[in-house]
Design a protein around this motif. Sequence first.
Motif, short mmCIF file in Angstrom:
data_model
loop_
_atom_site.label_atom_id
_atom_site.label_comp_id
_atom_site.label_asym_id
_atom_site.label_seq_id
_atom_site.Cartn_x
_atom_site.Cartn_y
_atom_site.Cartn_z
N GLU A 12 0.53 -1.34 0.31
CA GLU A 12 -0.06 -0.09 -0.27
C GLU A 12 1.32 1.14 -0.25
O GLU A 12 0.16 2.53 -0.58
CB GLU A 12 -0.94 -0.03 1.04
CG GLU A 12 -0.27 0.12 2.59
CD GLU A 12 -0.33 -1.82 3.04
OE1 GLU A 12 -0.14 -2.44 4.11
OE2 GLU A 12 -0.26 -2.55 1.81
N PHE A 13 2.16 1.38 0.38
CA PHE A 13 2.84 2.33 0.30
C PHE A 13 3.15 3.07 -0.98
O PHE A 13 3.50 4.02 -1.38
CB PHE A 13 4.12 2.01 1.25
CG PHE A 13 3.94 2.05 2.89
CD1 PHE A 13 2.28 2.91 3.50
CD2 PHE A 13 4.71 2.00 4.05
CE1 PHE A 13 2.48 2.56 4.34
CE2 PHE A 13 4.11 1.78 5.08
CZ PHE A 13 3.40 2.17 5.72
N PHE A 14 3.02 2.21 -2.03
CA PHE A 14 3.82 2.51 -3.63
C PHE A 14 2.42 3.58 -3.40
O PHE A 14 2.75 4.46 -3.92
CB PHE A 14 2.87 1.02 -4.43
CG PHE A 14 3.81 0.03 -4.80
CD1 PHE A 14 5.21 0.61 -4.54
CD2 PHE A 14 3.93 -0.86 -4.37
CE1 PHE A 14 6.50 -0.60 -4.68
CE2 PHE A 14 4.74 -1.94 -4.17
CZ PHE A 14 5.98 -1.34 -4.79
N ALA A 15 1.59 3.74 -2.84
CA ALA A 15 0.11 4.92 -3.59
C ALA A 15 1.04 6.44 -2.46
O ALA A 15 0.27 6.94 -3.89
CB ALA A 15 -1.04 4.52 -2.74
N GLY A 16 2.33 6.82 -2.91
CA GLY A 16 2.53 7.74 -1.89
C GLY A 16 3.54 7.82 -3.28
O GLY A 16 3.93 9.77 -2.96
N MET B 228 7.09 9.94 0.99
CA MET B 228 7.44 9.32 2.06
C MET B 228 6.90 9.43 3.06
O MET B 228 6.12 8.59 4.01
CB MET B 228 8.46 9.33 2.29
CG MET B 228 10.03 9.25 1.78
SD MET B 228 10.11 7.53 0.78
CE MET B 228 9.83 6.48 2.60
N SER B 229 5.19 10.68 2.98
CA SER B 229 4.25 10.62 4.17
C SER B 229 3.06 9.56 3.41
O SER B 229 2.66 9.53 2.30
CB SER B 229 4.16 12.45 3.38
OG SER B 229 2.81 12.49 4.86
N VAL B 230 2.51 8.83 4.25
CA VAL B 230 1.70 7.77 3.54
C VAL B 230 1.11 7.79 4.66
O VAL B 230 -0.74 7.26 3.88
CB VAL B 230 2.18 6.22 3.89
CG1 VAL B 230 3.47 6.07 2.38
CG2 VAL B 230 2.76 5.91 5.17
N TRP B 231 0.55 8.65 5.68
CA TRP B 231 -0.68 8.94 6.34
C TRP B 231 -1.42 10.06 6.97
O TRP B 231 -1.58 11.00 7.18
CB TRP B 231 0.04 8.18 8.03
CG TRP B 231 0.02 6.75 8.16
CD1 TRP B 231 1.23 6.14 8.64
CD2 TRP B 231 -0.90 5.36 7.21
NE1 TRP B 231 1.68 4.81 8.12
CE2 TRP B 231 0.11 4.27 7.78
CE3 TRP B 231 -1.96 5.43 7.07
CZ2 TRP B 231 -0.39 3.37 7.84
CZ3 TRP B 231 -2.37 4.27 6.69
CH2 TRP B 231 -2.05 3.07 7.25
N ASN B 232 -1.87 10.13 5.29
CA ASN B 232 -2.80 11.94 5.29
C ASN B 232 -3.52 11.41 3.79
O ASN B 232 -3.01 10.20 2.93
CB ASN B 232 -1.38 12.73 5.09
CG ASN B 232 0.13 12.73 3.79
OD1 ASN B 232 -0.43 13.21 3.14
ND2 ASN B 232 0.90 12.58 4.69
N VAL C 101 -2.06 17.91 2.06
CA VAL C 101 -1.62 17.12 1.36
C VAL C 101 -0.34 17.25 1.53
O VAL C 101 0.43 18.04 0.89
CB VAL C 101 -2.24 17.35 -0.51
CG1 VAL C 101 -1.61 15.94 -1.26
CG2 VAL C 101 -3.25 16.18 -0.59
N SER C 102 0.72 16.14 1.59
CA SER C 102 1.72 16.24 2.09
C SER C 102 2.48 16.08 0.41
O SER C 102 2.09 15.37 -0.41
CB SER C 102 2.85 14.70 2.85
OG SER C 102 3.72 15.05 2.57
N ASP C 103 3.74 17.12 0.54
CA ASP C 103 4.45 16.61 -0.94
C ASP C 103 5.54 15.56 -1.12
O ASP C 103 5.72 15.67 -1.93
CB ASP C 103 5.20 18.39 -1.14
CG ASP C 103 4.51 19.28 -1.91
OD1 ASP C 103 3.28 18.94 -2.17
OD2 ASP C 103 4.53 20.26 -1.23
#
Length: 208
Positions: free
Chosen positions: A88-92, A152-156, A147-149
């Motif tokens: 699921e971290f590919f989503a970032g 590496m930020s995944v919980w937002n 929204v993070s730029d």
Amino acid sequence: MAAKVYLHIGLPKTGTTYLQSVMWADRDRMRAQGVLLPGRERRDHLWTTRIVREDPNLDTYDERVRESWGVLKSEIAAWDGTALISHEFFAGAAPEQAARMVAELAPAEVHLVVTAREPVGLYAGGWQESLKNRDSRTMTEFAEAEVSDSPMSVWNWRTLDVRLVLERWAPTVPAERVHVLPLPRPGAPRELLWQRFAGLVGLDPDSF
């Protein structure tokens, strides 16, 4: 080289751990049905997300982490059926990172798989997960954060908003290769998500 690669990119909190647990518990059966789940261990897929997303701390990690993407690509190159990568971290990933990953899987036909969920439950689950990862924001603060730029930020909202994720990833493949699988409605059989997912990638869901 694998003819097809299904790249399951999340979203977080959409049954990804459930799907991955089923597959890693019975990957030999997957191979027997023509679907490769590459890697020395489950964490190779997590570690590959760090490489794809260009983790700035990558040089400090163990060599086993840094070579994980190469291991997956090598196994996929030696396989002539279907391959599956899932985390699921590919989503970032940023758009250029997503495009690079798909390009590195050529000449395989890459398909994107996105598991999705109704936004209220997804938001609540994402906030709870952020607390487990030492975030101290209230639910309201979490909702109002920009929204993070950073990939590496995944919980937002960067990874929890399916529109934002698809805007970055969908242009990397033809539209007919983008598959969005919604979580079953409350009260539906728990295994329905697995049945949808397995059927998409070419597995017999009832044999697992």
